[in-house]
Design an enzyme around this catalytic site. Sequence first.
Site, PDB file in Angstrom:
ATOM      1  N   ASP A 205       0.817  -1.214   0.000  1.00 37.26           N
ATOM      2  CA  ASP A 205       0.000   0.000   0.000  1.00 37.26           C
ATOM      3  C   ASP A 205       0.853   1.267   0.000  1.00 37.26           C
ATOM      4  O   ASP A 205       1.842   1.364   0.744  1.00 37.26           O
ATOM      5  CB  ASP A 205      -0.863  -0.024   1.275  1.00 37.26           C
ATOM      6  CG  ASP A 205      -1.818   1.146   1.365  1.00 37.26           C
ATOM      7  OD1 ASP A 205      -2.744   1.193   0.548  1.00 37.26           O
ATOM      8  OD2 ASP A 205      -1.637   1.997   2.251  1.00 37.26           O
ATOM      9  N   GLU A 273       1.660  -0.102  -4.801  1.00 31.80           N
ATOM     10  CA  GLU A 273       0.712   0.944  -5.213  1.00 31.80           C
ATOM     11  C   GLU A 273       1.439   2.282  -5.378  1.00 31.80           C
ATOM     12  O   GLU A 273       1.886   2.882  -4.414  1.00 31.80           O
ATOM     13  CB  GLU A 273      -0.395   1.117  -4.165  1.00 31.80           C
ATOM     14  CG  GLU A 273      -1.457   2.087  -4.652  1.00 31.80           C
ATOM     15  CD  GLU A 273      -2.210   2.811  -3.541  1.00 31.80           C
ATOM     16  OE1 GLU A 273      -3.246   3.418  -3.854  1.00 31.80           O
ATOM     17  OE2 GLU A 273      -1.760   2.801  -2.379  1.00 31.80           O
TER      18      GLU A 273
HETATM   19  C1  GLC Z   1      -4.056   3.380  -0.388  1.00 26.65           C
HETATM   20  C2  GLC Z   1      -5.285   2.515  -0.272  1.00 26.65           C
HETATM   21  C3  GLC Z   1      -6.399   3.359   0.276  1.00 26.65           C
HETATM   22  C4  GLC Z   1      -6.000   3.861   1.631  1.00 26.65           C
HETATM   23  C5  GLC Z   1      -4.671   4.609   1.580  1.00 26.65           C
HETATM   24  C6  GLC Z   1      -4.104   4.818   2.938  1.00 26.65           C
HETATM   25  O1  GLC Z   1      -4.199   4.386  -1.311  1.00 26.65           O
HETATM   26  O2  GLC Z   1      -5.589   1.946  -1.513  1.00 26.65           O
HETATM   27  O3  GLC Z   1      -7.603   2.651   0.343  1.00 26.65           O
HETATM   28  O4  GLC Z   1      -6.984   4.724   2.129  1.00 26.65           O
HETATM   29  O5  GLC Z   1      -3.698   3.864   0.872  1.00 26.65           O
HETATM   30  O6  GLC Z   1      -3.648   3.605   3.478  1.00 26.65           O
END
Ligand code: GLC
Length: 536
Positions: A205, A273
Amino acid sequence: MTDRARHEWWQTAVIYQIYPRSFKDTTGNGVGDLAGIIDRLSYLADTLGVDAIWLSPFYPSPMADFGYDVSDYRDVHPLFGDLATFDRLVARAHDAGLKIVIDFVPNHTSDQHPWFIESRSSRDNPRRDWYVWRDPKPDGSPPNNWLSVFGGSAWEFDEHTGQYYLHSFLREQPDLNWRNPELRAAMLDNMRFWLDRGVDGFRVDAVHFMMKDPAERDNPPNTDLGLFAHKPMGAYDAQLHRYDKGHDDLHGVFRDMRAVLATYDPPRMSLGEIHIYDPVELASYYGTDLDELSMPTNFGLFKAPWTAEGVRAVVDGLEAAVPAGGWPNYSLGNHDDRRLASRLGEAGSRQAAVLLLGLRGAPILYYGDELGLREVEIPPDRLQDPWSRAAPHLGRDGCRTPMPWSPEPGAGFTAAGEPWLPLGDDHRTRNVQMQLADPDSLLNLYRRLLQLRRTSGPLRLGSYRPLDAVPAHCLAFVRELGAERALVALNFSAAPVTIDLPTPGGRIVVSTQRTHEGSDVGRTLRLAPHEAVIVA
Ligand code: GLC
């Protein structure tokens, strides 16, 4: 040697994201759980035919950000089950031939994580430096101008110790300090905990935030109003996020993570991500020696206009930038964005299926997009996502609603009167059971595409070559593996088109219009309005 032996598992896999709260409730409390996922493994492996599942967080958490605020990296929230259920899920999934990818949240913990409770207890606590604590400016204001993605300053003042802590997201999500070697080692150990239980990889993440400018300079203003992400982020867009994330030291963190994954046999995967839309910059995170992220997530298709030129620019850009041996990935839906079917419409949903499963690279599908689930309008008193309270247009509840399995009340998702988020109004007609019975449904299109991809060498592993001599509004590309080839063609216009084929012949194997399947193709391929096909 089979291609499976020569390629890492994620290079032949279609990955399906499950939001555990919304997949299947087995306890009758209106919230999905791990036992529910076990219950539906045969849908995933056999009916649908994907190869891997990615589970959004199921860890203990106060749920300020629905599990992305982790208070224990080594357990399961009782809402979802327990470690024994998780182990059973891994074993059953593996028996069914499915890989398991879990979300790992390294940038921040919950403010209720024992590490943070210790860290905030005093300035000289041994865990103080595991988070980012700074003195106020002389006038008492925050140390710099960094903003939280979810609104307001990224710094929260702590009365007790008289310092600010950094939170790139909610104030309940304090950022960890990856420059501290002990913290770094502890987090890598947390990854090993799950790898030792048999998980095949992590979706990691918000990785771009893990390393900030060591001098913590102010961000400059964003004068050209370019957007941080593929959607407007409100006040957050007023700055260029130059210093609050993406520092070069990230490469070292990714190398450390990869080294851990590489000690397992076969090596495990990381899907990081990162919202970067410049393919060259994005591709730098594969690592010069392919020793960083297995795949940095590519959000290019979210931002691109849904046109032949728009899509081709993203794909060609990524193809040119991904290093040799690296593997692209594509997605058009997830738990943070408006539902695919609400963005692209019915015809667009069908084209998207052909595109995602026709491209070279790992397709990442979001649960329910195979049914064409729409964004659900959530009544104000049922909003859950903290982001919807900060900025209503950013709320993510509408794409996180329960999976409709059947037409009955509760949609086969829950026996509770009310699921945690409302079902879409159309769940009595748009559900798995009814779409399975309709040969022309989107679900059956996905099933045919997944079946084809499973058995087609070129679609799984072949090269990508776009065709230039195609009519306006058409995108066509050839996938080639040795002597075998497949052609993927999409018509983005509302008029029929004819494409002259460089190498004639073949048969329409899958089409968004099922009745065209099986037709022989000669020198020309005719596509109906908005039709997308695979010819082999
Ligand atoms: C990422 C996740 C999201 C979350 C954020 C903070 O972007 O996909 O859902 O709110 O991280 O952890």
